[in-house]
Write an enzyme that holds these catalytic residues in place. Structure first.
Site, PDB file in Angstrom:
ATOM      1  CB  SER A 155      41.848  36.071  41.873  1.00 36.70           C
ATOM      2  OG  SER A 155      40.845  35.089  41.835  1.00 36.70           O
TER       3      SER A 155
ATOM      4  CG  ASP B 267      39.071  35.704  34.443  1.00 35.14           C
ATOM      5  OD1 ASP B 267      38.960  34.466  34.528  1.00 35.14           O
ATOM      6  OD2 ASP B 267      38.907  36.474  35.411  1.00 35.14           O
TER       7      ASP B 267
ATOM      8  CG  HIS C  90      41.599  34.562  37.046  1.00 34.76           C
ATOM      9  ND1 HIS C  90      40.531  35.396  37.285  1.00 34.76           N
ATOM     10  CD2 HIS C  90      41.965  34.077  38.268  1.00 34.76           C
ATOM     11  CE1 HIS C  90      40.267  35.420  38.587  1.00 34.76           C
ATOM     12  NE2 HIS C  90      41.126  34.641  39.202  1.00 34.76           N
TER      13      HIS C  90
END
Lengths: 425, 425
Positions: free
Chosen positions: B159, B349, B402
């Site tokens: 991320s 994601d 994610h």
């Protein structure tokens, strides 16, 4: 009872009668036996679902689940445990029979537990003959059970039933127009809004060679199964026509695509691909159940000693002819006459991708009266929908594979119940 | 031990040392205490994972799972049952610590259980300062635990760590080139194939405003979340530039897209969107665990009475500046120097869609040495991969959201183990 917009009762005396044509048709229009499974107004014809007959791969994944929950039937199976043992049946809380009376029909003749005495003639059939046979069956069935004649009548099915449904609907409409008796209550109430109309549903349904064929490259691209470069190369080589490999370059590009996606479960790209080691297991319980003498006797099927055993995939219909052509014109004819239609797609199915259904639905050329938006079940986005003029609805079911009620029973029950009553999805 | 291509042992004395920079950094480079959790060669710094700090929504879904399995940490939580009770810990069978020694680092300073004595100064920070702080931490850590200095060293994260990883890698390389001691074994073995190089991994990582921003319309289109018509309209209105809304038409089109996808869980479009009713539940167990005096004492965190309680989302870093710009140039610099890189993406994601990562990876302009193909784990297609020159690999993880190790722990362990040893995915 007239075809109305009122919500069907969830009691067993459900108002709507829905015919789900999914597999084999009991040949020669043998009437249902007088003591068929009619419970308090519900007719449960436990016809064998043999959807895979028309599938294009040898992947037999979870046919056991197909058999029961595929069309949100009234029962779910629990494996009996040991090999060959009978499964236990449980009531399906999301059975569509909770809001409608449902006929499950084995069609065309020769699949499932259906049979013909004169196989050589009956088993050489096709789309158009199947539609005529199913119509004949319906007329006889309504004659046998006149108490259902006034119920509003819908027709639904999935996958290859995308051919059966519009062609049968066409036959039913033709019968109504020609005043064939008994009159099937598949009708448009003139002067009312579209919600007063009966109609049909098709799910992840085959429709048209060009639309369905051309969906097979954009879909894996959008889902991340082929690379962006591979998509661009294939688009260029094939001039965005993927359904007929018109050049060497296109053929090579399509072969590359096929190679890259070959290991996937085409019925749900996120599900495991059941390899040979698992096939038998999924087949075993259904086979044991449907070849059990007591079961066959209870569902009024002929014994295996008379018509042979139930098998997962029959090759009885090697002479089946896909002679109806594109369904686009059928959809146009039916919807423009006022019959409501719901074209729904599990959006992770690569067998008949939603992209093709979305495209051919739009190709009918109707104005949009409810723009693309999420539809909600249990407080969650369950997919997307767009409603067109003439009572035509397109809907996706997020995360569902080829057979939506199997993958997303709760969501399927939600959209089915709403659509049936004319409510917004 | 030199950075070699041999498979790291699965015994606790794993050869590779991997640093996962995911959240908060124990300020002022406080050394790990002498009795830190070092088990038979494994250093387990149970730093608090507070990945959500840099996320863009208030959806706190399953932070409890984030806390443990997000980076395939050694433990999984089982809820303790009643509200506020301590969870039970279980060994994670797919922990990355099975094939490597792992440092989990709270970074930047101020998040998780980290703190600074001079908050006003330390908490005004940014990408570049964070990289320098992390580098300083590393140097001190290796000084404290010299037995790990010769292990090949990798850096990984997910991320927003897509910023931390390349910037920290840059700092580490700079330190090596300037002969800063101790020498971190993040090195290229000249003359060997790329598998002899150490390197870094980024998962669903932020990289570049244009690439990441432009992915946000094609991704929902490909996944069936916006209609084909809506995609075409938006493409036309925005001239395929979605990251800066340059015209009224584009802004309107993007607003329509936003409205349609608003109800989704952006971290996994197929997961439920946890509404307020569920937030507390997921937060509760982690909060109870990390604010328990015995737990904090065991992991050598300061007590809550001294530095305050652990909270799910801190606002300590309101003065954090994203001052590093695009990561594309960092990736180019690092890979062209011979550092291996794996850019992996959970393909469901929508926070940092794979489409953007695929595009910026390709934009580095390297030749392809292993064309787009499925990669397999447990006999199933687990995603797709493409390998470029200079040891650069792009990979998707099919059906993952994610935080890949959270959604697909088995698959994540497979690609991690393979990549670490230089094997093909």
């Amino acid at each position: 009872m007239a075809c109305s917009a009122s919500a069907p009762s969830s009691a067993p005396t459900a108002a709507a009668l829905v015919l789900l044509v999914l597999a084999s048709f009991v040949c020669s229009c043998r009437s249902a036996p007088p003591d068929a499974l009619v419970f308090k107004g519900q007719f449960l014809s436990l016809g064998v679902l043999n959807l895979m007959f028309f599938s294009y791969t040898s992947s037999y994944r979870s046919m056991l689940r197909h058999f029961t929950s595929l069309v949100s039937g009234p029962f779910n199976f629990e494996s009996g445990g040991s090999a060959g043992s009978l499964p236990k049946l449980h009531l399906n809380p999301y059975s569509w029979s909770k809001v409608s009376s449902v006929i499950y029909l084995d069609s065309p003749v020769g699949v499932g537990l259906s049979y013909a005495k004169d196989k050589s003639k009956a088993y050489t059939t096709g789309d158009l003959q199947t539609a005529k046979d199913s119509h004949t069956f319906l007329l006889e069935w309504f004659q046998l059970y006149p108490e259902f004649q006034t119920n509003p009548f819908y027709i639904a099915g999935e996958s290859y039933a995308g051919i059966y449904i519009p062609t049968l609907s066409h036959e039913v409409v033709r019968g109504i127009n020609e005043e064939v008796k008994p009159t099937i209550n598949f009708k448009v109430v003139k002067g009312f809004s579209y919600i007063a109309a009966c109609g049909y549903m098709v799910g992840n349904s085959i429709c048209d060679t060009v639309f369905d064929g051309n969906a097979l490259v954009p879909f894996p691209h959008g889902m991340g199964l082929i690379s962006d470069d591979m998509y661009k190369e294939t688009s260029t080589a094939c001039h965005r026509n993927y359904w007929n490999d018109s050049s060497d370059e296109c053929r090579t590009a399509l072969l590359n695509v096929d190679t890259v996606i070959a290991g996937l479960n085409i019925y749900d790209i996120l599900e495991p691909c059941y390899h040979s080691k698992n096939t038998k297991k999924n087949d075993e319980v259904a086979t044991a159940w449907l070849n059990n003498d007591s079961v066959r006797s209870a569902i009024h099927a002929e014994p295996a000693s008379s018509i042979g055993p139930w098998v997962l995939c029959t090759n009885a219909l090697l002479n089946f002819d896909h002679d109806a052509g594109s369904m686009v014109i059928y959809h146009k004819n039916l919807t423009s006459q006022g019959y409501r239609a719901l074209n729904y797609s599990g959006d992770h199915d690569m067998c008949v991708p939603y992209t093709g259904t979305e495209a051919w639905t739009a190709s009918l050329g109707y104005g949009i009266i409810d723009s693309w938006r999420p539809w909600i079940a249990d407080e969650e986005v369950s997919g997307y929908t767009q409603v067109y003029e003439n009572g035509l609805t397109f809907a996706t079911i997020k995360g569902a594979g080829h057979t939506v009620p199997e993958y997303k029973p709760q969501e399927a029950f939600a959209f089915y119940s709403r659509w049936l009553t004319g409510s917004k999805l």
